[in-house]
Scaffold this motif. Sequence first.
Motif, short mmCIF file in Angstrom:
data_model
loop_
_atom_site.label_atom_id
_atom_site.label_comp_id
_atom_site.label_asym_id
_atom_site.label_seq_id
_atom_site.Cartn_x
_atom_site.Cartn_y
_atom_site.Cartn_z
N GLN A 65 -34.95 -1.60 8.16
CA GLN A 65 -35.86 -2.69 8.50
C GLN A 65 -35.09 -3.99 8.76
OE1 GLN A 65 -38.41 -2.49 5.05
NE2 GLN A 65 -39.92 -1.23 6.10
N ILE A 68 -33.21 -3.66 12.14
CA ILE A 68 -34.09 -3.83 13.29
C ILE A 68 -34.50 -5.28 13.44
CG2 ILE A 68 -36.39 -3.28 14.21
CD1 ILE A 68 -35.98 -0.44 13.00
N SER A 69 -34.83 -5.92 12.34
CA SER A 69 -35.31 -7.31 12.38
C SER A 69 -34.25 -8.27 12.88
CB SER A 69 -35.76 -7.77 10.99
OG SER A 69 -36.84 -6.99 10.55
N ILE A 72 -30.94 -5.51 15.91
CA ILE A 72 -31.50 -4.94 17.14
C ILE A 72 -32.21 -6.01 17.96
CG2 ILE A 72 -33.11 -3.24 18.08
CD1 ILE A 72 -30.43 -2.12 16.96
N VAL A 84 -28.90 -0.11 20.59
CA VAL A 84 -30.09 0.72 20.42
C VAL A 84 -29.69 2.19 20.33
CG1 VAL A 84 -32.29 1.42 21.45
CG2 VAL A 84 -31.58 -0.98 21.56
N LEU A 87 -28.28 2.76 16.95
CA LEU A 87 -29.36 2.81 15.96
C LEU A 87 -30.01 4.18 15.97
CD1 LEU A 87 -31.36 1.63 13.92
CD2 LEU A 87 -32.69 0.76 15.87
#
Length: 98
Positions: A65, A68-69, A72, A84, A87
């Motif tokens: 999380q 991504i926050s 990314i 990406v 990930l």
Amino acid sequence: MSSHTHNHHHDPAKMKAIVNRLSKAIGHLESVKRMVEDDKDCTEVLIQLAAVRSAINGCGKELLQEHISHCIVHAVQDGDEDAVKELNDAIDKFLKNS
């Protein structure tokens, strides 16, 4: 190894919480190791191993999380398509072993 660089900062409070959770999981795993060394009941050892695995998976979820926050979002803004892909590869590896 990651090809993109971190040119931003993670939330220090969230990263500290993840480190604290990992430290607790390490301590829990050490106690499970002692259980095995002390020839404790296998059923109880398996239950405690499941608890450790759950704690580690929770850390992975929090780290994902956070990644991504921050990572990314910034990578997409910077046009870093490799981030990406990396990930997705990391998610595949993490889920394969959970």
